[in-house]
Enzyme design. Structure first.
Site, short mmCIF file in Angstrom:
data_model
loop_
_atom_site.label_atom_id
_atom_site.label_comp_id
_atom_site.label_asym_id
_atom_site.label_seq_id
_atom_site.Cartn_x
_atom_site.Cartn_y
_atom_site.Cartn_z
NE ARG B 223 85.39 85.95 74.62
CZ ARG B 223 84.93 85.00 75.45
NH1 ARG B 223 85.44 83.79 75.46
NH2 ARG B 223 83.96 85.28 76.28
CG ASN B 225 85.46 82.57 79.85
OD1 ASN B 225 84.50 83.25 80.20
ND2 ASN B 225 85.49 81.25 79.97
CD GLU B 265 89.51 79.47 80.10
OE1 GLU B 265 89.39 78.34 80.58
OE2 GLU B 265 88.78 79.92 79.19
C1 HEM Z 1 87.20 79.12 68.24
C2 HEM Z 1 87.44 79.50 69.41
C3 HEM Z 1 86.70 79.01 70.63
C4 HEM Z 1 86.76 77.79 71.22
C5 HEM Z 1 87.58 76.58 70.77
C6 HEM Z 1 85.89 77.83 72.37
C7 HEM Z 1 85.67 76.75 73.23
C8 HEM Z 1 84.86 76.79 74.33
C9 HEM Z 1 84.61 75.67 75.19
C10 HEM Z 1 85.17 74.27 74.98
C11 HEM Z 1 83.79 76.09 76.19
C12 HEM Z 1 83.26 75.24 77.34
C13 HEM Z 1 81.89 74.71 76.98
C14 HEM Z 1 81.44 73.62 77.94
O1 HEM Z 1 80.86 73.94 78.98
O2 HEM Z 1 81.67 72.44 77.62
C15 HEM Z 1 83.53 77.50 75.96
C16 HEM Z 1 82.76 78.30 76.78
C17 HEM Z 1 82.43 79.62 76.47
N1 HEM Z 1 82.76 80.29 75.32
FE1 HEM Z 1 83.99 79.66 73.87
N2 HEM Z 1 85.33 79.06 72.46
C18 HEM Z 1 85.80 79.81 71.43
C19 HEM Z 1 85.50 81.12 71.15
C20 HEM Z 1 84.62 81.89 71.88
C21 HEM Z 1 84.32 83.27 71.58
C22 HEM Z 1 84.92 84.08 70.45
C23 HEM Z 1 83.43 83.68 72.48
C24 HEM Z 1 82.88 85.09 72.49
C25 HEM Z 1 81.94 85.57 73.12
C26 HEM Z 1 83.17 82.56 73.38
C27 HEM Z 1 82.33 82.56 74.46
C28 HEM Z 1 82.22 81.56 75.40
C29 HEM Z 1 81.50 81.70 76.64
C30 HEM Z 1 80.76 82.94 77.12
C31 HEM Z 1 81.64 80.49 77.33
C32 HEM Z 1 81.15 80.19 78.74
C33 HEM Z 1 82.33 80.43 79.64
C34 HEM Z 1 82.04 80.57 81.12
O3 HEM Z 1 81.01 81.13 81.51
O4 HEM Z 1 82.91 80.17 81.89
N3 HEM Z 1 83.90 81.49 72.96
N4 HEM Z 1 84.19 77.90 74.82
#
Ligand code: HEM
Ligand code: FES
Lengths: 328, 355
Positions: B223, B225, B265
């Site tokens: 995906r 981001n 990303e």
């Molecule tokens: C296992 C895999 C994943 C890891 C290790 C991961 C890790 C993270 C981390 C560390 C953050 C930052 C949170 C913060 O503000 O401290 C984040 C943000 C986010 N993650 Fe994940 N994530 C994973 C999978 C996913 C998946 C599958 C989705 C699907 C929708 C997702 C959606 C999001 C969204 C929407 C944000 C906010 C990003 C932004 O607006 O910039 N994540 N993720």
């Protein structure tokens, strides 16, 4: 959607194999060994993983999951052990009666719904009957990494103790076998009480045994995260029923001896699945309309979902009633 | 094709640049003129030739410079790479997956020769030729995860899977968008996502977790981001916020085209075979606004997305204060014409800027 959307195909990736050995182990259980038809090595797998075996039985395709019981470090073969089930839907009978060395078959990539907790200080295995198979692979894996384990294995009789002698000879201090016909019973309560902190318990066998281990462990204060189990549910036969699939815009009949998932596949619907045993959640389907009773048999949906009548797992669950409309 | 590796920096004088090739293959993340969180997962099994989606682990012109930047970060802060004791096997899984993939996908750059557990790894761009014993840590200069991710672009979170949950139990994180491995280590999927706005209420994380628990061996997923970064900084970590946060106040109408970067990303998901853990590579691509607007469709669309983005998201992504100056700049590249669906630049078919 992001960049280059591709249609996902249902099920895990597949591997074309050739049967390389058929080894009867006792009256009920036979081991089947496979080599890759393209001569390459198999993908590595983690102990506890299963593969779904695709059987071409006339014009019928059967898909049954079996635990991989070969040594995960040996990438030249995959092996499964199959118990003949004379009352079953015929997959195990097909394996026992039709499959011969040299036959071409198809396996899926390994899928693990019963993995070792690698944080454990000690692993205690409880096997009942054919439930020994995932532990064969776990023992091989732990032996290579100097893991701490012990096995408690309940069998009906010495003659039906699949791998009991082999395991006892290889690991006399770690393997304990209990025979029903000699009135031997796993001393579960004592075993649970005497374990060091950080021990994990794993059980694979008949439903009654799994429930017994979970209930006893809970009563003895074990956290549920430290108790692991795997039970493949075979879809049960049941009264035929009719289903309307609104996305596909067809109405199909589910026969007595096929699952709802199988009926959809027979009618050309590419429905998602992985385990075909009610455990992985992949086949979850929304109910649009229902007039009748669900026969839920999966481990995936919670009680609330089951009661809601809004979801069904077509790999194992059925329906009795007048109308069923699914969002598929 | 042979890749010309840039000699560039992501700090101090910020000499990072994208070539024309890198601009055209940039993973532009918006397939329509608006953006909202969604469970935007798809299979990761190739993509159009030359695109960043084609290979399992994309290698591009920034490879050597990104690896140098990682080495600098690690020298200052070794806790950017951590692995709880039970994750060593997942580290070997990661090393195996990357070595096998890169040697198959880029045979002119990487070679892997295996004789049982005796492996010889050749990384030509980094001038490494190393023989070691697979699964024997004493034959590597550091742990297997650190060893291979010092040679692979992108951050890596390694998730243990237990009790229908993912746990962040290992990682290499030096190019992150304001989150910290040291803070998140040992947390579960819902805990580390706690700071994200709106998505929890939308049920996105519940569904995303169900999907991830089911990612299977041989069937990786991906995906995209995105966020915004002032100056081409790879290391926008909370640990160093005092160094980079303040740079957000230096934007002016004159310098914004060069200084303001869209940060994308490419996140991929691989089931690891021996440990049953999940590998989550997070590959960061940076592009200056002045380079994006050279693609007329992307200029039009970026303006509309930034303009209409919900306030919560602009705040979380850290550019709410700069949104007005961004819009002043971007509006020059939006003539109001419709845009074609999908993410591709469509340079031949989309009209030039009519303004
Ligand atoms: C296992 C895999 C994943 C890891 C290790 C991961 C890790 C993270 C981390 C560390 C953050 C930052 C949170 C913060 O503000 O401290 C984040 C943000 C986010 N993650 Fe994940 N994530 C994973 C999978 C996913 C998946 C599958 C989705 C699907 C929708 C997702 C959606 C999001 C969204 C929407 C944000 C906010 C990003 C932004 O607006 O910039 N994540 N993720
Ligand atoms: S296919 Fe796994 S639950 Fe139905």
């Amino acid at each position: 959607m992001s960049a280059a959307p591709q249609k996902a195909k249902a099920g895990a990736e597949k591997i074309a194999v050739t049967v390389s050995a058929v080894v009867p182990l006792n009256d009920l259980v036979t081991r089947f060994e496979f080599k890759r038809t393209d001569g390459a090595e198999f993908p590595p797998f983690s102990a506890g993983a299963h593969t779904v075996v695709e059987m071409q039985d006339g014009d019928r395709t059967r898909l049954n999951p079996y635990s991989l019981m070969s040594d995960p470090a040996d990438r030249s073969i995959y092996a499964i052990s199959v118990r003949r089930d004379d009352q079953g839907r015929g997959g195990s009978l097909f394996m026992h009666q039709k499959v011969k060395v040299g036959d071409a078959m198809t396996l899926t990539y390994p899928v693990n719904l019963f993995s070792l907790d690698l944080r454990a200080k000690k692993h205690v295995f409880f096997a009942g009957g054919i439930g020994i198979t995932p532990f064969k692979a776990m023992i091989a894996q732990l032996e290579q990494s100097n893991g701490n384990w012990e096995l408690h294995y309940a069998c009906r009789t010495p003659a039906l103790g699949t791998y009991a002698d082999e395991l006892t000879n290889a690991y006399p201090n770690k393997v304990h076998v209990y025979y029903d016909d000699q009135n031997q019973v796993i001393p579960l309560e004592d075993l649970l009480d005497g374990q060091p902190l950080g021990t994990h318990v794993y059980v694979c066998g008949p439903t009654g045994m799994i429930d017994w281990v979970h209930a006893t462990a809970a009563a003895h204060g074990w956290p549920s995260e430290n108790v692991h189990s795997e039970e493949f549910l075979a879809p049960q036969p049941g009264k035929p029923f009719e289903v309307r699939l609104c996305q596909s815009d067809i109405t199909i009949q589910v026969g007595e001896h096929e699952s709802l998932l199988e009926a959809m596949e027979r009618c050309g619907v590419d429905a998602p699945f992985l385990c075909r045993g009610g455990a992985c959640g992949q086949c979850e389907t929304d109910v649009v309309e229902a007039e009748g009773d669900f026969v839920h048999r999966d481990h995936w949906l919670d009680d609330e979902d089951h009661a809601s009548g809004k979801k069904i797992m077509p790999c194992v669950s059925r329906f009795v009633g007048k109308t069923l409309v699914l969002d598929r | 094709m042979t890749i010309q590796f840039n000699n560039e920096t992501f700090r101090d004088d910020y000499s990072f640049r994208n070539s024309d090739w890198a601009i055209k293959r940039f993973p532009f993340p918006f397939h329509e003129d608006s953006y909202m969180y969604s469970v935007n997962m798809e299979q990761h099994r190739g993509g159009p030739e030359g695109s960043v989606y084609e290979k399992r682990f994309d290698v591009d012109e920034h490879y050597l410079s990104e690896m140098q930047d990682r080495a600098i970060v690690l020298a200052e802060d070794p806790l950017r790479c951590q692995s709880l004791p039970h994750m060593t096997l997942a580290g070997w899984d990661t090393l195996e997956l990357i070595m096998v993939s890169k040697s198959e996908d880029y045979p002119e750059l990487f070679e892997l020769h295996r004789d049982g557990n005796r492996w010889r790894w050749v990384n030509k761009p980094m001038k490494i030729d190393h023989t070691f014993t697979f699964l024997d840590e004493t034959t590597l200069p550091c742990g297997p995860l650190e060893y291979i991710t010092r040679q692979t672009q992108g951050d890596f979170a390694v998730l243990d899977q237990r009790d229908e949950m993912l746990w962040m139990d290992a990682g290499m994180v030096t190019t992150q968008a304001d989150w910290s491995l040291d803070f998140d280590i040992g947390m579960n999927f819902f805990e580390w996502h706690a700071p994200v706005p709106l998505a929890h209420e939308m049920g996105i994380f519940k569904r995303a977790l169900k999907f991830l628990l089911n990612v299977q061996q041989g069937a990786p997923a991906r995906r995209l981001n995105w966020t915004m970064t002032v100056n081409p900084l790879l290391d926008t970590s909370p640990e160093n916020y005092h160094k980079w946060g303040i740079q957000k106040t230096t934007l002016t109408p004159e310098n914004i085209g060069a200084k303001q970067h869209l940060r994308v990303e490419l996140q991929t998901f691989f089931r690891l075979p021996r440990s049953n853990a999940l590998l989550f590579p997070i590959r960061c691509y940076l592009i200056a606004f002045q380079d994006i607007v050279t693609v007329p469709k992307w200029g039009r669309r970026l303006h509309r997305v930034v303009r209409d983005l919900p306030e919560e998201l602009a705040t979380y992504k850290g550019f709410i204060a700069n949104r007005p100056v961004m819009l002043d700049y971007l509006s020059q590249y939006d003539d109001g014409l419709p845009t074609s669906p999908g993410v591709w630049p469509d340079l031949e078919t989309e009209p030039p800027l009519a303004k």
